[in-house]
Scaffold this active site. Structure first.
Site, PDB file in Angstrom:
ATOM      1  N   CYS A 190       0.855  -1.203   0.000  1.00 15.53           N
ATOM      2  CA  CYS A 190       0.000   0.000   0.000  1.00 15.53           C
ATOM      3  C   CYS A 190       0.886   1.248   0.000  1.00 15.53           C
ATOM      4  CB  CYS A 190      -0.955  -0.015   1.193  1.00 15.53           C
ATOM      5  SG  CYS A 190      -1.965  -1.489   1.329  1.00 15.53           S
ATOM      6  N   ASP A 218      -8.706  -2.706  -7.732  1.00 13.05           N
ATOM      7  CA  ASP A 218      -8.274  -1.698  -6.760  1.00 13.05           C
ATOM      8  C   ASP A 218      -8.990  -0.375  -7.055  1.00 13.05           C
ATOM      9  OD1 ASP A 218      -6.811   0.214  -5.231  1.00 13.05           O
ATOM     10  OD2 ASP A 218      -5.066  -1.113  -5.252  1.00 13.05           O
ATOM     11  N   HIS A 251      -7.588  -3.990  -3.651  1.00 10.35           N
ATOM     12  CA  HIS A 251      -6.490  -3.384  -2.918  1.00 10.35           C
ATOM     13  C   HIS A 251      -6.267  -4.177  -1.633  1.00 10.35           C
ATOM     14  CE1 HIS A 251      -3.781  -0.118  -1.850  1.00 10.35           C
ATOM     15  NE2 HIS A 251      -4.227  -0.239  -0.610  1.00 10.35           N
TER      16      HIS A 251
END
Length: 301
Positions: free
Chosen positions: A173, A236, A269
């Protein structure tokens, strides 16, 4: 529960640190040992890697600004020297998932070290207030983060068990973006694996936000000193597929033929984070296999 869908955030069974056989490790500041409650799925069954055959503990690295930077280290027992891998956290900092990633790498023969980039302000790991977490993360600017990585490399170079001629980096991330940035900044980094880190400005970012996010990976492709591969999710919501395509095009233009991104069409994600609802076991395993192959080729050859 709030779902985390963006690398910088939205616009708990504990593990005990093993202090056995710390050897050259110096025990530093206390660290939160649970899973970040802000993203923890109540149905999650996270992977838990034991410490058998490992030496683990907290250390402190002297940062350029004088801060005593805490870091979690996991390495195989013995003299080494072992290839070094820096592990860069998500926005939640140094919590149980990141510590476990270090132990997984140590089981594969690496000395893994995860710096606590955010604790100058506050440890975000135990927090549930996303606005506060974002403020903490926002305070960690590019130069501070690069200075912390430099400090980590410098500290590791003084450890007899660390082979600082073979250095990798991986991050998740927020940390995925840092992987690209660090690989463009430090010649010591031979290989990197970025997990769904932002590649270009968000389409909704303000001019001030765009400026504060520089440098973006899409602008750094020609500056990479080592090989970097990316593992990204096709679903995502925070990293549009067109920015993934733009990064791949930039790598191609730069002649970085060994670097590249794999886009997992069914992954969200955070698909490697086994404590989150977004966890995708098959894609996480495939991404880890890609990491293993790259690190074996570049750090153990």
């Amino acid at each position: 529960m709030t779902l985390l869908t963006r690398p910088e955030g939205l616009t708990a069974e504990d593990l005990k640190l093993s202090r056995r056989g710390l050897g050259a490790l110096t025990v530093g500041a206390a660290v939160f040992t649970g899973y970040a409650p802000a993203a923890l799925s109540q149905s999650a069954q996270p992977i838990v890697t034991d410490t058998a055959g490992l030496e683990v503990g907290m250390v402190t690295c002297p940062a350029p600004d004088g801060f005593a930077l805490p870091a979690y280290v996991a390495r195989p027992e013995g003299d080494g020297p072992y290839p070094l891998v820096i592990v860069v956290s998500e926005i939640f900092g140094l919590h149980a998932y990141i510590q476990d990633v270090c132990r997984r790498l140590a089981k594969q023969g690496y000395a893994a070290i995860a710096p606590a980039f955010f604790v100058r302000v506050e440890d975000p790991a135990p927090l549930t207030d996303f606005q506060r977490i974002q403020a903490i993360v926002g305070a960690a600017g590019y130069e501070q983060v690069m200075g912390d990585i430099d400090a980590t490399l410098g500290w590791a170079s003084g450890q007899l068990w660390a082979n600082d001629d073979k250095v990798g980096i991986t991050g998740f991330c927020w940390g995925g973006k840092v992987v690209w940035q660090a690989a463009a900044r430090f010649a010591a980094i031979d290989a990197g694996v970025a997990w769904y880190g932002r590649l270009a400005p968000s389409p909704t970012a303000t001019p001030a936000q765009i400026e504060s996010g520089r440098p973006y990976p899409v602008d750094l492709a020609a500056d990479l000193k080592g090989v970097v591969i990316g593992n990204y999710g096709g679903l995502d919501q925070g990293i549009p597929n067109d920015t993934v395509a733009a990064m791949q095009a930039a790598l191609t233009t730069a002649g970085a033929t060994e670097s590249g991104i794999k886009l997992y069409p069914d992954a969200e994600h955070g698909f490697h984070a086994d404590y989150r609802p977004s966890y995708n076991a098959a894609d996480a395993a495939d991404g880890w296999a890609r990491l293993t192959a790259l690190f074996e080729a570049k750090l153990k050859a």
